[in-house]
Design a protein around this motif. Structure first.
Motif, short mmCIF file in Angstrom:
data_model
loop_
_atom_site.label_atom_id
_atom_site.label_comp_id
_atom_site.label_asym_id
_atom_site.label_seq_id
_atom_site.Cartn_x
_atom_site.Cartn_y
_atom_site.Cartn_z
N LYS A 103 -20.19 -8.31 -42.94
CA LYS A 103 -21.10 -7.71 -41.95
C LYS A 103 -20.42 -6.55 -41.23
N LEU A 104 -19.18 -6.77 -40.79
CA LEU A 104 -18.45 -5.73 -40.08
C LEU A 104 -18.21 -4.51 -40.96
N GLY A 327 -19.49 -10.82 -50.79
CA GLY A 327 -18.17 -10.26 -50.57
C GLY A 327 -17.65 -9.36 -51.67
N LEU A 328 -18.39 -9.19 -52.75
CA LEU A 328 -17.97 -8.30 -53.83
C LEU A 328 -18.46 -6.88 -53.57
N ALA A 329 -17.70 -5.92 -54.06
CA ALA A 329 -18.07 -4.50 -53.86
C ALA A 329 -19.37 -4.14 -54.57
N THR A 330 -19.73 -4.93 -55.56
CA THR A 330 -20.92 -4.64 -56.37
C THR A 330 -22.20 -5.23 -55.80
N THR A 331 -22.11 -5.97 -54.70
CA THR A 331 -23.31 -6.49 -54.04
C THR A 331 -23.29 -6.11 -52.57
N LEU A 332 -24.47 -6.14 -51.96
CA LEU A 332 -24.59 -5.77 -50.55
C LEU A 332 -24.39 -6.99 -49.65
N ALA A 333 -25.19 -8.02 -49.88
CA ALA A 333 -25.10 -9.26 -49.10
C ALA A 333 -26.02 -10.28 -49.75
N VAL A 334 -25.74 -11.57 -49.58
CA VAL A 334 -26.55 -12.71 -50.04
C VAL A 334 -27.27 -12.45 -51.37
N HIS A 335 -26.49 -12.09 -52.38
CA HIS A 335 -26.99 -11.82 -53.73
C HIS A 335 -27.89 -10.59 -53.81
N LEU A 336 -27.95 -9.77 -52.79
CA LEU A 336 -28.77 -8.56 -52.81
C LEU A 336 -27.95 -7.39 -53.32
N GLU A 347 -30.25 -3.80 -42.97
CA GLU A 347 -30.10 -3.05 -41.73
C GLU A 347 -30.96 -3.65 -40.61
N LYS A 348 -32.15 -4.06 -40.96
CA LYS A 348 -33.03 -4.68 -39.97
C LYS A 348 -32.46 -6.02 -39.51
N PHE A 349 -31.97 -6.81 -40.45
CA PHE A 349 -31.45 -8.14 -40.09
C PHE A 349 -30.22 -8.01 -39.20
N TRP A 350 -29.32 -7.09 -39.53
CA TRP A 350 -28.09 -6.92 -38.76
C TRP A 350 -28.27 -5.98 -37.56
N ASN A 351 -29.46 -5.38 -37.45
CA ASN A 351 -29.72 -4.42 -36.36
C ASN A 351 -28.68 -3.30 -36.37
N THR A 352 -28.59 -2.65 -37.51
CA THR A 352 -27.62 -1.57 -37.69
C THR A 352 -28.22 -0.46 -38.54
N MET A 485 -29.94 -15.36 -43.01
CA MET A 485 -29.94 -14.16 -43.86
C MET A 485 -30.29 -14.49 -45.31
N THR A 486 -29.97 -15.71 -45.76
CA THR A 486 -30.28 -16.07 -47.15
C THR A 486 -31.78 -16.11 -47.41
N LYS A 487 -32.59 -16.09 -46.35
CA LYS A 487 -34.04 -15.99 -46.54
C LYS A 487 -34.42 -14.65 -47.15
N LEU A 488 -33.54 -13.65 -47.04
CA LEU A 488 -33.79 -12.35 -47.65
C LEU A 488 -33.58 -12.39 -49.15
N SER A 489 -32.86 -13.41 -49.61
CA SER A 489 -32.50 -13.49 -51.02
C SER A 489 -33.62 -14.19 -51.80
N PRO A 490 -33.95 -13.69 -52.98
CA PRO A 490 -35.02 -14.32 -53.77
C PRO A 490 -34.59 -15.60 -54.47
N ASP A 491 -33.31 -15.91 -54.48
CA ASP A 491 -32.86 -17.04 -55.30
C ASP A 491 -31.94 -18.04 -54.59
N MET A 492 -31.72 -17.89 -53.28
CA MET A 492 -30.85 -18.83 -52.57
C MET A 492 -31.63 -19.55 -51.48
N ASN A 493 -31.57 -20.86 -51.47
CA ASN A 493 -32.24 -21.65 -50.43
C ASN A 493 -31.23 -22.27 -49.47
#
Length: 647
Positions: A103-104, A327-336, A347-352, A485-493
């Motif tokens: 996030k940071l 945490g990988l450079a090839t993804t943004l967050a939570v499998h996105l 950006e909306k979720f993190w308010n940034t 935040m995982t609610k943003l992901s289509p495949d993680m519950n």
């Protein structure tokens, strides 16, 4: 009090009382424990307790206050562009640590150069799963492997890398489980196999294509399943038709007898699971190897059902959690992935704002190609573990400012750091980690906390830089934001998980997947062929070096060597190769590659002729390894370096 082990991806549950003991009702280990896990609570020495600082890397460190350290980091970050900033994270971090770091860095510092040491072990599997399933989703559990009829292990020595799981496999074998092991070394795992295939390093894709061609010839292709569940085209089978089985087996170093026995066992067993670790992943063509192996299960319809399919075995305790968090450079967050739509969501979720729009530099690239001015290393040791160490050292020297977070003193990377900050180790920190089959567990502290936890340090940096959204008082608060935040992901519950309930019961996300996570819910059958990106042996360098793990040590041994004294400084060779060079066991030899040289004692091993092995725990091993990366996964080629052996 309950906790979970901080070593391998099995994720064994512990009870902490007067002494540490394994939990009998825990899904991962069911009362079993390995030697290094049983001694986890004895790791107390060599602690780093005060921040150490030096302006120039050729000076001696001096102690400073924690607040001074945070001010120095914040000032450096404010005066460094995002493109020149890198965060190098680790599978030793907990989900909460990973989440705040991600996030940071991506959300507020706005650098996409955020990667993890999982890049060096699991990236090829991640890419393969994403290409086939549409997501980084491991579709099986260890229970599927234990309950199947035939279990195939490729380049995976679970007897030393996943010890508790191996002991469960041995028990399942007594109840009828058949086992195939494919490996250039006759490992402790191979000793329990019904069929052992001593493949030549680099021969995996050739062998898997030969098997697939035989499936085609023998009418074992499940076309009904393919039409229902899989995206494929005629091109795949047109290319497969061209495969010369005998030629492929010759290149793979597999005899026709071994091949026929493999086919026989496949035909005789209805339920089949296949697993792999670094033998496939750590390769210049790791993605192709992964896909070609997974394809065998897709072709025969042994996919999307219990006790069947492809189960990659994650090595580190929380490498899976790092992948989930992003945490990988090839993804943004939570499998996105990095897409305009996903960036807006995050950006909306993190308010940034101003989140990077594309993937960043991966682990090896950050240090060797990034021309960074600021590098933060958390709970890992890239100088030790990245390939071609001479180049790694030269490149990290050129980075203006290097920060290390560590619980212990004396890492190889600290020799190149400007600032070292103490953080809490296992036993002192609280939070969650995810094991190799998506099981989220809670670590509870049972020792006096002598340093801040990683997420707390990241939060202090953020607040010092006047970023909002980092006022967390506990790991629970961080986890609750992450799970939302995982609610943003289509495949993680993971959002269904309740933190307090983890104190008594773990939570497995993504249960009972029976279709792909692609837009049309079908998996992809992809044609791949050998790429031969690795260097071949020649007259000057006639041996192939592979690197492997030992049962009782962990990575650079900063923890395990405190309580376990098992030897790591040796090279294993085939006895015939030793005789041809006039070398005797226990003799000291020089091992040379194009990249460096080391001196080691020789041990006789049951290993394929022309192949030598050095334990990964030997701190100098990567002075030898080549710097070739898989072009897609960017995972290093640790198991195909050509070397020579001299008396």
């Amino acid at each position: 009090m309950n906790s979970v082990c901080s070593y391998c991806g099995v994720g064994c549950g512990f009870e902490i009382g007067d002494k540490l003991k394994p939990k009998k009702d825990y899904p991962s280990n069911k009362g079993l424990i390995c030697k290094k896990g049983s001694l986890s609570d004895k790791v107390v020495n060599n602690r780093l307790l005060k921040p150490l600082y030096r302006e120039n890397k050729d000076k001696e460190f001096r102690e400073i206050t924690y607040n001074e350290a945070i001010n120095i980091i914040s000032k450096k970050l404010k005066h460094t562009t995002p493109q020149k900033t890198g965060f190098y994270l680790s599978g030793q971090l907990l989900n909460e640590d990973y989440y705040i770091a991600n996030k940071l860095a991506k959300g507020f510092i706005n650098t996409n150069n955020v990667d993890t040491n999982s890049r060096t072990c699991m990236a090829s599997a991640v890419v393969a799963y994403k290409k086939i399933l549409g997501s980084d989703y491991v579709p099986l559990t260890m229970q599927d492997a234990l309950q199947t009829e035939l279990y195939i292990l490729v380049g995976s020595n679970i007897a030393e890398a996943h010890i508790v799981f191996f002991n469960q496999v041995k028990k399942a074998k007594k109840n009828g489980l058949k086992i195939i092991v494919i490996d250039p070394r006759y490992t402790k795992t191979a000793k329990i196999a019904d069929l052992y295939i001593p493949i030549t390093p680099g021969g995996d894709t050739y062998f898997f294509l030969a098997v697939a061609k035989r499936f085609l010839d023998d009418n074992l292709i499940n076309y009904k399943f393919l039409k229902q569940k899989i995206n494929f085209n005629k091109n795949y089978f047109e290319e497969l038709q061209k495969i010369d089985i005998k030629e492929n087996l010759k290149i793979a170093g597999v005899s026709e007898k071994e091949f026929e026995e493999f086919i026989k066992l496949w035909k005789e067993n209805q339920n089949i699971v296949g697993s792999w670790t670094m033998g496939l992943n750590q390769s210049s063509e790791g993605v192709e190897k992964n896909i070609s192996f997974i394809n065998l299960f897709i072709l025969t319809g042994k996919f999307f059902k219990p006790k069947n399919g492809a189960l990659s075995l994650t090595g580190q305790p929380n490498a899976m959690g790092g992948r989930e968090v992003g945490g990988l450079a090839t993804t943004l967050a939570v499998h996105l992935d990095y897409t305009p739509q996903n960036i807006k969501k995050v950006e909306k979720f993190w308010n940034t704002s101003n989140i990077p729009t594309q993937i960043g530099l991966t682990a090896d690239e950050m240090i060797k190609k990034g021309n960074l001015d600021f590098l933060l290393i958390a709970h890992t040791d890239p100088v030790y573990h990245l390939p071609n160490r001479n180049e790694t050292e030269n490149k990290i020297k050129a980075i203006d400012f290097v920060v290390e977070f560590n619980a212990f003193m004396g890492s190889e990377s600290s020799k190149f750091a400007n600032l070292v900050i103490p953080v809490a180790p296992w036993g002192e920190k609280e939070g969650t980690q995810t094991n190799l089959d998506r099981l989220i567990t809670l670590l509870q502290p049972f020792k006096e906390k002598k340093a801040k936890q990683d997420f707390e340090v990241f939060c202090d940096i953020a607040k010092n830089m006047n970023f909002n959204g980092f006022d967390f008082e506990s790991a629970k608060e961080v986890f609750n934001e992450y799970k939302e935040m995982t609610k943003l992901s289509p495949d993680m519950n993971i959002y269904e998980c309740k933190y307090d309930e983890l104190k008594t019961k773990p939570f497995r996300w993504g249960e009972n997947l029976d279709e792909a996570l692609t837009p049309n819910k079908k998996a992809n059958l992809l044609w791949v062929k050998p790429q031969n990106r690795s260097y071949k042996t020649n007259e000057k360098y006639p041996f192939i070096l592979v690197t492997t793990r030992l049962a009782n040590h962990w990575h650079s041994m900063s923890k395990t060597k405190q309580v376990i004294k098992d030897e790591v400084e040796f090279v294993e060779m085939n006895e015939e190769d030793m005789l041809s060079l006039g070398i005797k066991e226990n003799e000291i030899v020089k091992v040379k590659s194009e990249y460096g040289k080391v001196k080691l004692k020789v041990k006789i091993a049951n290993i394929k002729k022309g192949v030598v092995n050095i334990p990964m725990h030997f701190l100098g091993v990567n002075y030898l390894t080549n710097g070739i990366l898989d072009p897609i996964s960017k995972e290093p080629d640790y198991n195909m370096t050509r070397v020579r052996i001299e008396k």
